[in-house]
Design a protein around this motif. Sequence first.
Motif, mmCIF file in Angstrom:
data_model
loop_
_atom_site.group_PDB
_atom_site.id
_atom_site.type_symbol
_atom_site.label_atom_id
_atom_site.label_comp_id
_atom_site.label_asym_id
_atom_site.label_seq_id
_atom_site.Cartn_x
_atom_site.Cartn_y
_atom_site.Cartn_z
ATOM 1 N N ASP A 46 0.829 -1.198 0.000
ATOM 2 C CA ASP A 46 0.000 0.000 0.000
ATOM 3 C C ASP A 46 0.866 1.251 0.000
ATOM 4 O O ASP A 46 0.604 2.208 -0.739
ATOM 5 C CB ASP A 46 -0.918 -0.005 1.230
ATOM 6 N N THR A 47 1.933 1.248 0.799
ATOM 7 C CA THR A 47 2.847 2.388 0.854
ATOM 8 C C THR A 47 3.559 2.590 -0.481
ATOM 9 O O THR A 47 3.689 3.719 -0.965
ATOM 10 C CB THR A 47 3.880 2.188 1.977
ATOM 11 N N VAL A 48 4.017 1.505 -1.079
ATOM 12 C CA VAL A 48 4.711 1.598 -2.369
ATOM 13 C C VAL A 48 3.749 2.093 -3.455
ATOM 14 O O VAL A 48 4.124 2.919 -4.291
ATOM 15 C CB VAL A 48 5.342 0.241 -2.758
ATOM 16 N N ALA A 49 2.507 1.617 -3.427
ATOM 17 C CA ALA A 49 1.524 2.066 -4.420
ATOM 18 C C ALA A 49 1.263 3.561 -4.279
ATOM 19 O O ALA A 49 1.212 4.285 -5.277
ATOM 20 C CB ALA A 49 0.227 1.278 -4.258
ATOM 21 N N THR A 50 1.126 4.027 -3.049
ATOM 22 C CA THR A 50 0.918 5.459 -2.816
ATOM 23 C C THR A 50 2.115 6.257 -3.305
ATOM 24 O O THR A 50 1.964 7.305 -3.956
ATOM 25 C CB THR A 50 0.680 5.728 -1.320
ATOM 26 N N TYR A 51 3.312 5.776 -3.010
ATOM 27 C CA TYR A 51 4.536 6.443 -3.459
ATOM 28 C C TYR A 51 4.591 6.520 -4.980
ATOM 29 O O TYR A 51 4.886 7.570 -5.559
ATOM 30 C CB TYR A 51 5.762 5.701 -2.911
ATOM 31 N N LYS A 52 4.310 5.410 -5.653
ATOM 32 C CA LYS A 52 4.355 5.386 -7.120
ATOM 33 C C LYS A 52 3.292 6.315 -7.722
ATOM 34 O O LYS A 52 3.555 6.994 -8.714
ATOM 35 C CB LYS A 52 4.150 3.958 -7.644
ATOM 36 N N LEU A 58 3.496 13.729 -9.860
ATOM 37 C CA LEU A 58 4.517 14.768 -9.910
ATOM 38 C C LEU A 58 5.135 14.859 -11.298
ATOM 39 O O LEU A 58 5.342 15.961 -11.826
ATOM 40 C CB LEU A 58 5.603 14.493 -8.871
ATOM 41 N N LYS A 59 5.396 13.726 -11.921
ATOM 42 C CA LYS A 59 5.932 13.729 -13.284
ATOM 43 C C LYS A 59 4.957 14.412 -14.244
ATOM 44 O O LYS A 59 5.362 15.170 -15.127
ATOM 45 C CB LYS A 59 6.204 12.303 -13.769
ATOM 46 N N GLY A 60 3.666 14.141 -14.080
ATOM 47 C CA GLY A 60 2.655 14.770 -14.923
ATOM 48 C C GLY A 60 2.617 16.277 -14.725
ATOM 49 O O GLY A 60 2.497 17.035 -15.687
ATOM 50 N N LYS A 61 2.725 16.720 -13.476
ATOM 51 C CA LYS A 61 2.729 18.159 -13.194
ATOM 52 C C LYS A 61 3.954 18.826 -13.798
ATOM 53 O O LYS A 61 3.865 19.943 -14.325
ATOM 54 C CB LYS A 61 2.697 18.399 -11.690
#
Length: 120
Positions: A46-52, A58-61
Motif C-alpha cells: 500500500d505504501t509503495v503504491a501510494t509512493y508510485k 509529480l511527473k505529470g505536473k
Amino acid sequence: NSIRADVESGSSLSEAISKHPIQFDELYRNLVRAGESAGVLETVLDTVATYKENLEALKGKIKKAMFYPTMVIAVALIVSSILLIFVVPMFEEVFAGFGAELPAFTLMVIALSDFMVKWW
C-alpha cells in the motif's frame, strides 16, 4: 501472468518480481522482500503504491509545467528566424543608405541575418 505462475508454484512474491527488473525497480523489490520477511506485505504494498502514484502525479505536473515555457521558446525562435531572414535584410539596405557608422550590436544582428539567409 508469469509472476502469478511463479507465486502459484511456490515462489515468494519478491522472487517472482525479481525476474522482472525492468518493470520493478530495486527499491520496489527490496521493499517487497522486507515486507514478506516482517509479515507486513500488505502495508508495504500500500505504501509503495501510494509512493508510485504520487511520483507519477509529480511527473505529470512537471510535464504540464514545462509545456508553456517550451512553446514560448519555440515561438520566439520561429519569430526571430523570420525576422532575421526576411525583415533585417530590408533594413540593411536602409542602413547602408545612411552612410553612418552603425553600432556594434546592429552590425552583429546584420551578420547573423546574413548567416541565416546564406545557410537557411
